[in-house]
Design an enzyme around this catalytic site. Structure first.
Site, PDB file in Angstrom:
ATOM      1  N   GLY A  44      11.311  27.434  35.294  1.00  0.00           N
ATOM      2  CA  GLY A  44      12.430  27.817  36.159  1.00  0.00           C
ATOM      3  C   GLY A  44      13.750  27.189  35.750  1.00  0.00           C
ATOM      4  O   GLY A  44      14.668  27.047  36.572  1.00  0.00           O
ATOM      5  N   THR A  46      16.190  28.337  33.774  1.00  0.00           N
ATOM      6  CA  THR A  46      17.335  29.251  33.835  1.00  0.00           C
ATOM      7  C   THR A  46      17.866  29.329  35.267  1.00  0.00           C
ATOM      8  O   THR A  46      19.073  29.266  35.512  1.00  0.00           O
ATOM      9  CB  THR A  46      16.896  30.658  33.364  1.00  0.00           C
ATOM     10  OG1 THR A  46      16.107  30.532  32.182  1.00  0.00           O
ATOM     11  CG2 THR A  46      18.084  31.558  33.124  1.00  0.00           C
ATOM     12  N   HIS A 102      13.866  19.824  27.689  1.00  0.00           N
ATOM     13  CA  HIS A 102      12.433  19.997  27.990  1.00  0.00           C
ATOM     14  C   HIS A 102      11.650  18.740  27.593  1.00  0.00           C
ATOM     15  O   HIS A 102      10.431  18.723  27.702  1.00  0.00           O
ATOM     16  CB  HIS A 102      11.857  21.192  27.224  1.00  0.00           C
ATOM     17  CG  HIS A 102      12.364  22.525  27.699  1.00  0.00           C
ATOM     18  ND1 HIS A 102      12.487  22.845  29.025  1.00  0.00           N
ATOM     19  CD2 HIS A 102      12.753  23.617  27.008  1.00  0.00           C
ATOM     20  CE1 HIS A 102      12.943  24.093  29.128  1.00  0.00           C
ATOM     21  NE2 HIS A 102      13.122  24.576  27.926  1.00  0.00           N
ATOM     22  N   ARG A 122       6.394  23.696  38.029  1.00  0.00           N
ATOM     23  CA  ARG A 122       5.827  24.965  38.492  1.00  0.00           C
ATOM     24  C   ARG A 122       4.326  24.940  38.294  1.00  0.00           C
ATOM     25  O   ARG A 122       3.827  24.221  37.408  1.00  0.00           O
ATOM     26  CB  ARG A 122       6.464  26.087  37.643  1.00  0.00           C
ATOM     27  CG  ARG A 122       6.141  27.481  38.073  1.00  0.00           C
ATOM     28  CD  ARG A 122       6.796  28.484  37.131  1.00  0.00           C
ATOM     29  NE  ARG A 122       6.649  29.841  37.630  1.00  0.00           N
ATOM     30  CZ  ARG A 122       6.959  30.934  36.952  1.00  0.00           C
ATOM     31  NH1 ARG A 122       7.457  30.834  35.731  1.00  0.00           N
ATOM     32  NH2 ARG A 122       6.792  32.127  37.477  1.00  0.00           N
ATOM     33  N   ARG A 258      11.592  37.681  33.385  1.00  0.00           N
ATOM     34  CA  ARG A 258      10.445  38.567  33.241  1.00  0.00           C
ATOM     35  C   ARG A 258      10.104  39.127  34.614  1.00  0.00           C
ATOM     36  O   ARG A 258      10.543  40.191  34.981  1.00  0.00           O
ATOM     37  CB  ARG A 258       9.270  37.817  32.588  1.00  0.00           C
ATOM     38  CG  ARG A 258       8.155  38.714  32.097  1.00  0.00           C
ATOM     39  CD  ARG A 258       7.030  37.880  31.511  1.00  0.00           C
ATOM     40  NE  ARG A 258       6.418  36.992  32.496  1.00  0.00           N
ATOM     41  CZ  ARG A 258       5.397  37.328  33.279  1.00  0.00           C
ATOM     42  NH1 ARG A 258       4.850  38.518  33.193  1.00  0.00           N
ATOM     43  NH2 ARG A 258       4.900  36.457  34.158  1.00  0.00           N
ATOM     44  N   GLY A 260       9.567  36.648  37.584  1.00  0.00           N
ATOM     45  CA  GLY A 260      10.140  35.715  38.553  1.00  0.00           C
ATOM     46  C   GLY A 260       9.379  35.642  39.864  1.00  0.00           C
ATOM     47  O   GLY A 260       9.983  35.551  40.931  1.00  0.00           O
TER      48      GLY A 260
HETATM   49  P1  A3P Z   1       8.001  34.571  34.565  1.00  0.00           P
HETATM   50  O1  A3P Z   1       7.737  34.699  33.097  1.00  0.00           O
HETATM   51  O2  A3P Z   1       6.784  34.136  35.333  1.00  0.00           O
HETATM   52  O3  A3P Z   1       8.624  35.774  35.168  1.00  0.00           O
HETATM   53  P2  A3P Z   1      12.608  29.137  32.131  1.00  0.00           P
HETATM   54  O4  A3P Z   1      13.895  29.525  32.686  1.00  0.00           O
HETATM   55  O5  A3P Z   1      12.231  27.701  32.358  1.00  0.00           O
HETATM   56  O6  A3P Z   1      12.450  29.573  30.708  1.00  0.00           O
HETATM   57  O7  A3P Z   1      11.504  29.922  32.985  1.00  0.00           O
HETATM   58  C1  A3P Z   1      11.418  31.317  32.932  1.00  0.00           C
HETATM   59  C2  A3P Z   1      10.655  31.807  34.139  1.00  0.00           C
HETATM   60  O8  A3P Z   1      11.526  31.760  35.298  1.00  0.00           O
HETATM   61  C3  A3P Z   1      10.249  33.268  33.983  1.00  0.00           C
HETATM   62  O9  A3P Z   1       9.049  33.392  34.751  1.00  0.00           O
HETATM   63  C4  A3P Z   1      11.430  33.985  34.618  1.00  0.00           C
HETATM   64  O10 A3P Z   1      11.166  35.301  35.005  1.00  0.00           O
HETATM   65  C5  A3P Z   1      11.701  33.073  35.815  1.00  0.00           C
HETATM   66  N1  A3P Z   1      13.071  33.204  36.352  1.00  0.00           N
HETATM   67  C6  A3P Z   1      14.235  33.335  35.668  1.00  0.00           C
HETATM   68  N2  A3P Z   1      15.269  33.421  36.497  1.00  0.00           N
HETATM   69  C7  A3P Z   1      14.777  33.348  37.746  1.00  0.00           C
HETATM   70  C8  A3P Z   1      15.375  33.395  39.054  1.00  0.00           C
HETATM   71  N3  A3P Z   1      16.677  33.545  39.206  1.00  0.00           N
HETATM   72  N4  A3P Z   1      14.560  33.290  40.123  1.00  0.00           N
HETATM   73  C9  A3P Z   1      13.232  33.147  39.967  1.00  0.00           C
HETATM   74  N5  A3P Z   1      12.598  33.111  38.769  1.00  0.00           N
HETATM   75  C10 A3P Z   1      13.367  33.200  37.668  1.00  0.00           C
END
Ligand code: A3P
Length: 295
Positions: A44, A46, A102, A122, A258, A260
């Site tokens: 999470g 991003t 990270h 997560r 993807r 979320g």
């Molecule tokens: P999923 O692949 O399960 O959908 P990171 O940002 O650490 O790379 O994590 C990416 C994950 O956070 C992805 O999960 C993505 O879809 C989800 N994500 C990105 N933006 C989000 C938001 N605004 N709210 C909730 N989930 C989000």
């Protein structure tokens, strides 16, 4: 198959990420006003970047014409893990500087612990699925893709980029208990369930608590809406083009968005796999006070 990873002080890093860690230790100078956003990848990051940026800068932009509408969260907040960033260039950023990483806590230079840090974790089952899908796209450029079974096995034994997952989470969890003013520990699942509460927590932690006046104006709700998956994933700036992390790593911007949701692991893990990961989590977190509301 895992030869591209090195075990460095108990954690698995690629050559690039390991090199960059050495550079950070040698050259990065933390400032007391720095704010670090830390996470195991795909937890999470991003979303957290967008939330922290919009919470901190809520007086600077209007919600209808916000900086996040045409800047991706990753271009606003650099990740310090990227090898070819000119680490010394960061000195030109105005305070408070925002960075993401990270790296597990033991691999961050000690000086960074003077700054504030927000960690997001997560459910490992969702992290594994999200990471496997994301890495399959990256790996395909230079390494053969891993099957889900292989990725599962490696994740469980910890041999996965920045892993072991559990030690990563615990490193920040323990530090947050010892130093709650410096480290705020968040969970993706609580962000999904109670995003407004999380924004208030973030604001207070960052020294900019939400005022009664702001509450009346619905500022918290606006931040949550602006940073929602639905909103961010539909912005052109997050849909097209690549995100550059240093000189070497390009990632399609849309790959950060993807589904979320909580619990997508159900579409990938067998009952046996679920039992195995939950078992590891229970065992590793036993006595730590950390729990996941797994679904
Ligand atoms: P999923 O692949 O399960 O959908 P990171 O940002 O650490 O790379 O994590 C990416 C994950 O956070 C992805 O999960 C993505 O879809 C989800 N994500 C990105 N933006 C989000 C938001 N605004 N709210 C909730 N989930 C989000």
């Amino acid at each position: 198959r895992t030869l591209h990873l090195h075990n460095y002080n108990g954690y698995w890093l690629s050559t690039k990420i390991l090199k960059s860690n050495l550079l950070i230790h040698a050259y990065f100078k933390s400032q007391p006003t720095d704010i670090f956003l830390a996470s195991f990848m795909k937890s999470g990051t991003t979303w957290l970047k967008a939330l922290v940026f919009s919470t901190l800068n809520r007086d600077r932009y209007t919600f209808s014409n916000h900086h996040l509408h045409n800047h991706s969260p990753h271009s606003i907040i650099p990740v310090i893990d990227a090898e070819s960033y000119h680490i010394t260039d960061f000195t030109n950023l105005s305070a408070p500087r925002l960075f993401s990483t990270h790296y597990p806590l033991p691999l961050l230079p000690a000086c960074m612990s003077c700054a504030k840090l927000v960690y997001v974790c997560r459910d490992p089952k969702d992290v594994l699925v999200s990471k496997w899908l994301f890495m399959s796209k990256l790996r395909s450029k230079d390494l053969p893709p891993l099957s889900f079974d292989e990725a599962f096995e490696l994740f469980c034994v910890g041999a996965s980029e920045y892993g072991p997952f559990w030690e990563h989470v615990l490193s920040y969890w323990r530090a947050s208990l010892e130093n709650p003013d410096k480290i705020l520990f968040l969970k993706y699942e609580e962000m999904k369930k109670e995003p407004e509460m999380v924004v208030r927590k973030l604001a207070a932690f960052l020294g900019k608590a939400v005022t009664v006046e702001e509450e009346e104006k619905g500022v918290v709700r606006e931040i949550v809406k602006l940073c929602s998956f639905e909103n961010l994933s539909n912005l052109e700036v997050n849909k097209t083009g690549v995100e550059k992390f240093g000189k070497v790593l390009d990632v399609e911007k849309r790959d950060f968005f993807r589904k979320g949701v909580i619990g997508d692991w159900k579409n990938y893990l067998s009952d046996e796999m679920k039992e195995r990961i939950d078992g590891i989590t229970d065992e590793k977190f036993k006595g730590s006070g950390l729990t996941f509301t797994t679904v």
